[in-house]
Design a protein around this motif. Structure first.
Motif, PDB file in Angstrom:
ATOM      1  N   ARG A 272      14.501  -2.981   5.578  1.00  0.00           N
ATOM      2  CA  ARG A 272      13.703  -1.942   4.819  1.00  0.00           C
ATOM      3  C   ARG A 272      12.262  -2.544   4.680  1.00  0.00           C
ATOM      4  O   ARG A 272      11.354  -1.527   4.617  1.00  0.00           O
ATOM      5  CB  ARG A 272      14.371  -2.267   3.382  1.00  0.00           C
ATOM      6  CG  ARG A 272      14.202  -3.767   2.696  1.00  0.00           C
ATOM      7  CD  ARG A 272      15.160  -3.678   1.615  1.00  0.00           C
ATOM      8  NE  ARG A 272      15.232  -4.782   0.748  1.00  0.00           N
ATOM      9  CZ  ARG A 272      15.685  -5.201  -0.201  1.00  0.00           C
ATOM     10  NH1 ARG A 272      16.417  -4.290  -0.855  1.00  0.00           N
ATOM     11  NH2 ARG A 272      15.679  -6.398  -0.759  1.00  0.00           N
ATOM     12  N   ALA A 273      11.854  -3.665   4.926  1.00  0.00           N
ATOM     13  CA  ALA A 273      10.624  -3.954   4.855  1.00  0.00           C
ATOM     14  C   ALA A 273       9.736  -3.302   6.164  1.00  0.00           C
ATOM     15  O   ALA A 273       8.555  -2.816   5.767  1.00  0.00           O
ATOM     16  CB  ALA A 273      10.392  -5.552   5.024  1.00  0.00           C
ATOM     17  N   LEU A 274      10.327  -3.257   7.201  1.00  0.00           N
ATOM     18  CA  LEU A 274       9.905  -2.556   8.625  1.00  0.00           C
ATOM     19  C   LEU A 274       9.595  -1.115   8.324  1.00  0.00           C
ATOM     20  O   LEU A 274       8.754  -0.665   8.324  1.00  0.00           O
ATOM     21  CB  LEU A 274      10.878  -2.793   9.637  1.00  0.00           C
ATOM     22  CG  LEU A 274      10.814  -4.162  10.546  1.00  0.00           C
ATOM     23  CD1 LEU A 274      12.181  -4.289  11.201  1.00  0.00           C
ATOM     24  CD2 LEU A 274       9.636  -4.245  11.276  1.00  0.00           C
ATOM     25  N   GLY A 275      10.351  -0.641   7.462  1.00  0.00           N
ATOM     26  CA  GLY A 275      10.304   0.972   6.912  1.00  0.00           C
ATOM     27  C   GLY A 275       9.043   1.034   6.189  1.00  0.00           C
ATOM     28  O   GLY A 275       8.108   1.834   6.401  1.00  0.00           O
ATOM     29  N   PHE A 276       8.766   0.144   5.198  1.00  0.00           N
ATOM     30  CA  PHE A 276       7.463   0.116   4.364  1.00  0.00           C
ATOM     31  C   PHE A 276       6.405  -0.356   5.149  1.00  0.00           C
ATOM     32  O   PHE A 276       5.216   0.187   4.946  1.00  0.00           O
ATOM     33  CB  PHE A 276       7.620  -0.719   3.192  1.00  0.00           C
ATOM     34  CG  PHE A 276       8.651   0.201   1.956  1.00  0.00           C
ATOM     35  CD1 PHE A 276       8.334   1.266   1.491  1.00  0.00           C
ATOM     36  CD2 PHE A 276       9.762  -0.308   1.735  1.00  0.00           C
ATOM     37  CE1 PHE A 276       8.822   1.802   0.658  1.00  0.00           C
ATOM     38  CE2 PHE A 276      10.715   0.460   0.983  1.00  0.00           C
ATOM     39  CZ  PHE A 276      10.317   1.459   0.347  1.00  0.00           C
ATOM     40  N   VAL A 277       6.555  -1.400   6.157  1.00  0.00           N
ATOM     41  CA  VAL A 277       5.203  -1.641   6.991  1.00  0.00           C
ATOM     42  C   VAL A 277       4.912  -0.426   7.733  1.00  0.00           C
ATOM     43  O   VAL A 277       3.633  -0.083   8.034  1.00  0.00           O
ATOM     44  CB  VAL A 277       5.835  -2.589   7.825  1.00  0.00           C
ATOM     45  CG1 VAL A 277       4.855  -2.953   9.317  1.00  0.00           C
ATOM     46  CG2 VAL A 277       5.923  -3.960   7.290  1.00  0.00           C
ATOM     47  N   ILE A 278       5.808   0.261   8.148  1.00  0.00           N
ATOM     48  CA  ILE A 278       5.563   1.641   9.218  1.00  0.00           C
ATOM     49  C   ILE A 278       4.496   2.544   8.425  1.00  0.00           C
ATOM     50  O   ILE A 278       3.362   2.986   8.574  1.00  0.00           O
ATOM     51  CB  ILE A 278       6.795   2.536   9.309  1.00  0.00           C
ATOM     52  CG1 ILE A 278       7.353   1.839  10.576  1.00  0.00           C
ATOM     53  CG2 ILE A 278       6.403   3.892   9.955  1.00  0.00           C
ATOM     54  CD1 ILE A 278       8.789   2.374  11.048  1.00  0.00           C
ATOM     55  N   ILE A 279       4.936   2.789   7.252  1.00  0.00           N
ATOM     56  CA  ILE A 279       3.925   3.363   6.189  1.00  0.00           C
ATOM     57  C   ILE A 279       2.763   2.945   5.902  1.00  0.00           C
ATOM     58  O   ILE A 279       1.622   3.454   5.911  1.00  0.00           O
ATOM     59  CB  ILE A 279       4.791   3.778   4.758  1.00  0.00           C
ATOM     60  CG1 ILE A 279       6.149   4.472   5.038  1.00  0.00           C
ATOM     61  CG2 ILE A 279       4.069   4.429   3.760  1.00  0.00           C
ATOM     62  CD1 ILE A 279       7.215   4.296   3.916  1.00  0.00           C
TER      63      ILE A 279
ATOM     64  N   SER B 275       0.636  -1.091   0.115  1.00  0.00           N
ATOM     65  CA  SER B 275       0.005  -0.101   0.022  1.00  0.00           C
ATOM     66  C   SER B 275       0.752   1.274  -0.021  1.00  0.00           C
ATOM     67  O   SER B 275       0.214   2.350  -0.020  1.00  0.00           O
ATOM     68  CB  SER B 275      -0.931  -0.040   1.289  1.00  0.00           C
ATOM     69  OG  SER B 275      -0.317   0.370   2.388  1.00  0.00           O
ATOM     70  N   SER B 276       2.248   1.157  -0.185  1.00  0.00           N
ATOM     71  CA  SER B 276       2.925   2.344   0.080  1.00  0.00           C
ATOM     72  C   SER B 276       2.774   3.036  -1.559  1.00  0.00           C
ATOM     73  O   SER B 276       2.789   2.170  -2.546  1.00  0.00           O
ATOM     74  CB  SER B 276       4.560   1.820   0.307  1.00  0.00           C
ATOM     75  OG  SER B 276       4.610   1.608   1.574  1.00  0.00           O
ATOM     76  N   GLU B 277       2.979   4.263  -1.570  1.00  0.00           N
ATOM     77  CA  GLU B 277       2.923   4.917  -2.905  1.00  0.00           C
ATOM     78  C   GLU B 277       4.138   4.525  -3.633  1.00  0.00           C
ATOM     79  O   GLU B 277       5.335   4.543  -3.246  1.00  0.00           O
ATOM     80  CB  GLU B 277       2.777   6.403  -2.454  1.00  0.00           C
ATOM     81  CG  GLU B 277       1.929   6.697  -1.896  1.00  0.00           C
ATOM     82  CD  GLU B 277       0.495   6.862  -2.480  1.00  0.00           C
ATOM     83  OE1 GLU B 277       0.542   6.833  -4.011  1.00  0.00           O
ATOM     84  OE2 GLU B 277      -0.516   6.704  -2.059  1.00  0.00           O
TER      85      GLU B 277
ATOM     86  N   LEU C  12       8.229   8.192   3.939  1.00  0.00           N
ATOM     87  CA  LEU C  12       8.531   8.371   5.422  1.00  0.00           C
ATOM     88  C   LEU C  12       8.025  10.029   5.709  1.00  0.00           C
ATOM     89  O   LEU C  12       7.369  10.046   6.480  1.00  0.00           O
ATOM     90  CB  LEU C  12       9.407   7.773   5.895  1.00  0.00           C
ATOM     91  CG  LEU C  12       9.849   6.219   6.350  1.00  0.00           C
ATOM     92  CD1 LEU C  12      11.030   6.039   6.622  1.00  0.00           C
ATOM     93  CD2 LEU C  12       8.719   5.897   7.503  1.00  0.00           C
ATOM     94  N   GLU C  13       8.671  10.753   4.792  1.00  0.00           N
ATOM     95  CA  GLU C  13       8.374  11.941   5.121  1.00  0.00           C
ATOM     96  C   GLU C  13       6.977  12.633   4.603  1.00  0.00           C
ATOM     97  O   GLU C  13       6.371  13.451   5.535  1.00  0.00           O
ATOM     98  CB  GLU C  13       9.435  12.759   4.392  1.00  0.00           C
ATOM     99  CG  GLU C  13      10.802  12.793   4.725  1.00  0.00           C
ATOM    100  CD  GLU C  13      11.869  13.169   3.968  1.00  0.00           C
ATOM    101  OE1 GLU C  13      11.735  13.629   2.847  1.00  0.00           O
ATOM    102  OE2 GLU C  13      13.152  13.397   4.470  1.00  0.00           O
TER     103      GLU C  13
END
Length: 192
Positions: free
Chosen positions: A165-172, A36-38, A47-48
């Protein structure tokens, strides 16, 4: 063996997108969040951007909706904002541990207990949004320090493999998921 400069490594990080992450780097449960990340934005860009998008969205919600529950036992918008804050802290902590090559398996967390204990309904919406922005700034600062190698490190969380890196996109994606929930279950035809 290819030797990259720090600038080249940072460039690779800056152009990384959710579509670059193989499914073996996260549990199937997280697939919808990551997808679902852009797709037009990189990890750091999203993230920003995404936190500003959510804050603007929430600021346009009528005040009487912040403590509304669409059904018995469901969370309020304030509860969900606190949940986003708590979950982001946990995901970022996991990312830090994995990036530092800590092989200790990390347990899951009981989100419902967190929500009950947090008492978010006693807080102002501005206080929650300020904390969300501060937590995201800390997350951004952390992710900007990671090398390409760090981002590809994989640890174990909730009995499943998970890359930094997956965790970063999970946050988003987790944030995007709850923003959709706000729109679909809490609000009626409000502008986004």
């Amino acid at each position: 063996m290819e030797i990259l400069t720090r600038v080249e490594i940072q460039l690779k990080i800056l152009i990384m997108k959710a579509t670059d992450i193989p499914s073996k780097e996260y549990a199937p449960f997280y697939a919808n969040y990551i997808q679902s990340s852009e797709s037009e934005y990189t990890l750091i860009e999203e993230l920003e951007i995404s936190v500003h998008r959510l804050i603007k969205f929430v600021q346009n919600i009528p005040m009487d909706k912040f403590d509304y529950r669409y059904a018995e036992g469901k969370w309020t918008i304030k509860d969900i904002l606190q949940h986003l804050i708590d979950a982001e802290r946990i995901f970022a902590y996991r990312a830090l541990r994995f990036a530092r090559k800590d092989a200790t398996p990390l347990p899951g967390f009981e989100e419902n207990s967190y929500v009950v204990s947090a008492h978010a309904t006693n807080r102002s919406i501005q206080d929650l949004l300020t904390e969300l922005a501060v937590v995201r700034q800390a997350t951004l600062s952390l992710f900007k320090t990671f090398s390409e190698e760090d981002l590809q490190e994989i640890g174990t969380a909730s009995n499943h493999p998970m890359s930094v890196r997956a965790l970063g996109f999970v946050i988003i994606g987790h944030q995007n998921h709850h923003q959709r929930i706000f729109q679909e279950r809490y609000l009626e035809e409000l502008p986004q």
